[in-house]
Design a protein around this motif. Structure first.
Motif, short mmCIF file in Angstrom:
data_model
loop_
_atom_site.label_atom_id
_atom_site.label_comp_id
_atom_site.label_asym_id
_atom_site.label_seq_id
_atom_site.Cartn_x
_atom_site.Cartn_y
_atom_site.Cartn_z
N ALA A 113 3.91 0.81 4.73
CA ALA A 113 3.67 2.14 3.77
C ALA A 113 2.56 2.99 4.55
CB ALA A 113 3.16 1.70 2.45
N GLN A 164 2.76 6.61 5.26
CA GLN A 164 2.27 7.65 4.44
C GLN A 164 1.56 8.69 5.39
OE1 GLN A 164 -1.65 7.50 3.75
NE2 GLN A 164 -1.42 9.45 2.39
N LEU A 222 7.26 -2.15 -13.31
CA LEU A 222 8.18 -2.45 -12.16
C LEU A 222 9.69 -2.63 -12.29
CD1 LEU A 222 5.93 -5.16 -10.36
CD2 LEU A 222 5.68 -2.56 -10.05
N ALA A 233 6.70 -5.66 -4.49
CA ALA A 233 5.84 -6.16 -5.17
C ALA A 233 6.29 -7.36 -6.10
CB ALA A 233 5.01 -5.17 -6.20
N ALA A 291 0.64 6.62 -2.07
CA ALA A 291 1.31 5.47 -1.46
C ALA A 291 0.28 4.35 -1.43
CB ALA A 291 1.70 6.12 -0.07
N SER A 346 7.63 -0.95 2.03
CA SER A 346 6.80 -0.57 1.06
C SER A 346 5.41 -1.45 0.99
CB SER A 346 7.50 -0.92 -0.20
OG SER A 346 8.50 0.05 -0.46
N ARG A 347 5.55 -2.46 1.37
CA ARG A 347 4.27 -3.31 1.58
C ARG A 347 3.66 -3.25 3.02
NH1 ARG A 347 0.63 -4.81 -0.31
NH2 ARG A 347 0.48 -7.18 -0.26
N PHE A 366 0.61 2.29 -4.64
CA PHE A 366 1.79 1.84 -4.78
C PHE A 366 2.02 0.48 -3.85
CE2 PHE A 366 2.61 5.68 -7.39
CZ PHE A 366 3.22 4.95 -8.51
N GLN A 367 1.47 0.68 -2.59
CA GLN A 367 1.78 -0.32 -1.71
C GLN A 367 0.84 -1.48 -2.17
OE1 GLN A 367 -1.01 -1.25 1.16
NE2 GLN A 367 0.39 -2.46 2.11
N GLN A 368 -0.39 -1.06 -2.64
CA GLN A 368 -1.41 -2.30 -3.30
C GLN A 368 -0.86 -3.06 -4.58
OE1 GLN A 368 -3.58 -3.93 -1.54
NE2 GLN A 368 -3.20 -2.63 0.33
N ILE A 369 0.37 -2.82 -5.13
CA ILE A 369 0.74 -3.08 -6.48
C ILE A 369 0.28 -4.66 -6.50
CG2 ILE A 369 2.60 -3.69 -8.10
CD1 ILE A 369 3.74 -0.85 -7.17
N TYR A 391 9.14 0.11 -3.99
CA TYR A 391 7.74 -0.27 -4.10
C TYR A 391 7.96 -1.38 -5.35
CZ TYR A 391 5.00 3.62 -1.85
OH TYR A 391 4.81 4.52 -1.19
#
Lengths: 332, 332
Positions: free
Chosen positions: B104, B108, B63, B28, A104, B100-101, A107-110, B24
């Motif tokens: 997360a 998680q 993506l 992003a 996670a 997701s950002r 993916f959170q930090q993409i 995600y």
């Protein structure tokens, strides 16, 4: 219960959103033991489960509300019942865990991970303990039957084995268990894994038969423990051998470091080429995850010509291809 | 492109999994600007975009592979085209980003967050900057039209306003912009937000009209800046007033601290009661998230009787109920 996604309407987009929440819920519900209990009994009082396990009841029930939203269970207040889709999800739970617990943070930090200027050094994080938790079951779900079939084709007697990238030693102990009279050595780069492996081997009664040494499989040096190894196994790390020239060098090095080896089993994921709309569970997360981490994933076609150059004969290619192009190469 | 989920077959479970990856990817892709470009042009060369933006091309294309897997776009190598579902997703992108950002890490960490013994102090983490990024658009998508209608119903002239929980000051500046001749004060507990607000107010030419002070809205003390405020706004933090007795006390305190106030607009999410299979975007993540964080979410029915006890007359309840039971109360 069928819910259309991607229909261009609000329910379709809600299904995508609710699936994302459900993925977290599946991973967590497995780890706390609730998914296993529901799988066995087909019904579960989630508030009662929470109280027994020392968990917050409202949040615990909330995990199953998320699964109900995507048609995996039916819920009457805190009591849930499995629906038809539940069992297929349950078979795939370790892949959800890999994504939502183990990976996670990646993916959170993409947005940061994508930046070319950031992509050096330790530029991303994952949860190694969670990854290991998922991979134990991923190994069983994907590789185990094919692995044991490949072991059954070993056509010479052997008394000593090595597992490269052994993690906490599960595979090595399984082999020792199935082949009485053998001894083995596990090699892993992570000292914490080595310590877990030693502890678990001791507890499982393999202390006298299993050794574990810390080492980088890509840069091994000869050791007395390696001298008599006749059978090598290496799972879920073969892609780290690459790019190609490094892979050839590593394969040759294994010949030198394990002079008595007569069989090498390499099992790993490979890059697939399915249409975007036919991707099974795991592939999309696994391949995007490795792109984000900058890890090259060879195809089966990349692999096959490399073995002869690396000093090994390819005896057989076992394409499992359950999710992420899994393959086991039998080399002699 | 319709994909059934939760059919008890492998494609259904794959759709849930791929949706989790797509969530995600949506978050992003919005943050890096690619989603906006695709929305405008209806097609995007993702590799070209990556090179222009200094991003890894293979991951950036990945993506959109994720979005293609759930039917939002169609992909020819690196070039993607919107499908019908794209626009509905685009309208909801801020909710995906929140999940997701921004949140997360909370999701998680569910197995640890659920444990009763862990649920004290700072027992979870989210990404405050990412939450703020999403909430600016969530505010516009959900509250803005109803907010301006409520402002239009203010039936007295006013020259000074306050925004409670002002964040980086966007709402206060919007009000000052729409009502020339007014001045305002923003209050927020987070000093970094106050500093951003001061900087942005200066840049936007509101330096002489907008003040920002650090303070806990739940424990305000009278200040000269508050004495002449006639209009109060308070968005996306009303649930923090609760539980009930604290809410009554906070409402009464606002009367004392803002003695000239003649209107209070409280806009916030409220707990919903929809069937599990009819949950719109955001609700499931928002409500499970707040359960995990141990935050009480009142229903509209919880709220309404509290106002009189807190010293305010409820003039009108505006139920927006777009996703998470959004409501704006107009109080006098």
């Amino acid at each position: 219960m069928a819910v259309d996604i991607a229909q261009g309407n609000a329910r379709g987009i809600a299904s995508i959103y609710n699936s994302a929440v459900a993925a977290y819920a599946i991973a967590a519900a497995w780890e706390i033991g609730a998914l296993d209990e529901l799988h066995r009994a087909r019904t579960l009082d989630t508030a009662d489960f929470a109280r027994r396990a020392g968990l917050d009841p409202q949040s615990t029930t909330g995990l199953f509300r998320a699964m109900a939203a995507v048609g995996l269970v039916r819920r009457d207040d805190a009591v849930v019942h499995t629906l038809d889709a539940f069992d297929e999800m349950y078979r795939n739970k370790s892949f959800f865990h890999w994504l939502s617990r183990g990976s996670a943070e990646l993916f959170q930090q993409i947005p940061a991970v994508l930046r070319t200027e950031n992509r050096t050094g330790d530029y991303y994080r994952r949860d190694p303990a969670a990854i290991a938790y998922a991979c134990r079951e991923i190994d069983q779900v994907t590789y185990a039957p094919t692995f044991w079939a490949a072991m059954g084709r070993v056509d010479f007697p052997f008394t000593r084995v090595a597992d490269l990238g052994c993690g906490s030693g599960a595979r090595l102990m399984q082999v020792l268990d199935r082949y009485p009279g053998t001894t083995g050595v596990g090699v892993d780069i992570a000292q914490p894994s080595i310590e877990v492996a030693r502890k678990e081997a001791h507890e499982a009664g393999f202390a006298g038969r299993a050794e574990f040494v810390q080492g980088d499989v890509l840069r091994l040096e000869p050791r007395p423990e390696y001298a008599d190894v006749e059978l090598l196994t290496c799972f879920m790390m073969g892609h780290d051998f690459w790019p190609r020239e490094n892979c050839v060098a590593t394969l040759r090095r294994l010949r030198e470091v394990f002079p008595a080896a007569r069989r090498l089993l390499i099992g790993d994921a490979t890059r697939t080429a399915l249409p975007d709309t036919e991707l099974p569970v795991f592939t999309l997360g696994f391949e995007l995850g490795h792109d984000l981490m900058g890890t090259f994933l060879p195809t089966v076609e990349d692999w096959e010509p490399v073995f002869a150059e690396g000093g090994w004969e390819l005896v057989r290619t076992n394409r499992i291809a359950l999710t992420v192009g899994e393959v086991i190469f039998e080399l002699a």
